[in-house]
Design a protein around this motif. Structure first.
Motif, short mmCIF file in Angstrom:
data_model
loop_
_atom_site.label_atom_id
_atom_site.label_comp_id
_atom_site.label_asym_id
_atom_site.label_seq_id
_atom_site.Cartn_x
_atom_site.Cartn_y
_atom_site.Cartn_z
N MET A 245 0.83 -1.20 0.00
CA MET A 245 0.00 0.00 0.00
C MET A 245 0.87 1.26 0.00
N ASN A 246 1.97 1.23 0.75
CA ASN A 246 2.83 2.40 0.80
C ASN A 246 3.51 2.65 -0.53
N ASP A 247 3.84 1.58 -1.27
CA ASP A 247 4.46 1.74 -2.59
C ASP A 247 3.50 2.42 -3.55
N LEU A 248 2.23 2.09 -3.46
CA LEU A 248 1.24 2.70 -4.34
C LEU A 248 1.12 4.20 -4.07
N ILE A 249 1.05 4.58 -2.82
CA ILE A 249 0.95 6.00 -2.46
C ILE A 249 2.22 6.74 -2.86
N GLN A 250 3.37 6.12 -2.66
CA GLN A 250 4.63 6.74 -3.03
C GLN A 250 4.71 6.95 -4.55
N ASN A 251 4.27 5.98 -5.33
CA ASN A 251 4.29 6.13 -6.79
C ASN A 251 3.32 7.22 -7.25
N ILE A 252 2.17 7.27 -6.65
CA ILE A 252 1.19 8.31 -7.01
C ILE A 252 1.76 9.70 -6.72
N LEU A 253 2.35 9.87 -5.56
CA LEU A 253 2.92 11.17 -5.19
C LEU A 253 4.11 11.53 -6.10
N ALA A 254 4.93 10.56 -6.44
CA ALA A 254 6.09 10.82 -7.29
C ALA A 254 5.66 11.23 -8.69
N PHE A 255 4.71 10.51 -9.27
CA PHE A 255 4.25 10.85 -10.62
C PHE A 255 3.46 12.15 -10.64
N THR A 256 2.74 12.44 -9.58
CA THR A 256 2.03 13.72 -9.50
C THR A 256 3.01 14.88 -9.43
N THR A 257 4.05 14.73 -8.63
CA THR A 257 5.08 15.76 -8.53
C THR A 257 5.81 15.95 -9.85
N LEU A 258 6.12 14.85 -10.52
CA LEU A 258 6.76 14.92 -11.83
C LEU A 258 5.86 15.62 -12.85
N GLY A 259 4.59 15.31 -12.83
CA GLY A 259 3.65 15.96 -13.76
C GLY A 259 3.53 17.45 -13.50
N ILE A 260 3.48 17.86 -12.25
CA ILE A 260 3.39 19.28 -11.92
C ILE A 260 4.67 20.00 -12.35
N ALA A 261 5.82 19.37 -12.12
CA ALA A 261 7.08 19.99 -12.51
C ALA A 261 7.18 20.14 -14.03
N LEU A 262 6.79 19.12 -14.77
CA LEU A 262 6.82 19.20 -16.23
C LEU A 262 5.84 20.23 -16.75
#
Length: 46
Positions: A1-18
């Motif tokens: 479960m923690n891996d899923l939340i970590q991936n969601i946060l990482a890809f969301t941050t990457l999307g906002i930065a791009l």
């Protein structure tokens, strides 16, 4: 479960930065000459 939340946060941050980089440099870039010159109007910068 923690891996899923970590991936969601990482890809969301990457999307906002791009999105920020695309909006800043590609979509509506500010020209460098407008900062150096006043243009035709007297803006009082001399």
């Amino acid at each position: 479960m923690n891996d899923l939340i970590q991936n969601i946060l990482a890809f969301t941050t990457l999307g906002i930065a791009l999105l920020f980089l695309v909006r800043k440099f590609i979509w509506n870039p500010k020209s460098a000459t407008s900062k150096k010159a006043c243009g035709d109007t007297d803006c009082g910068c001399h």
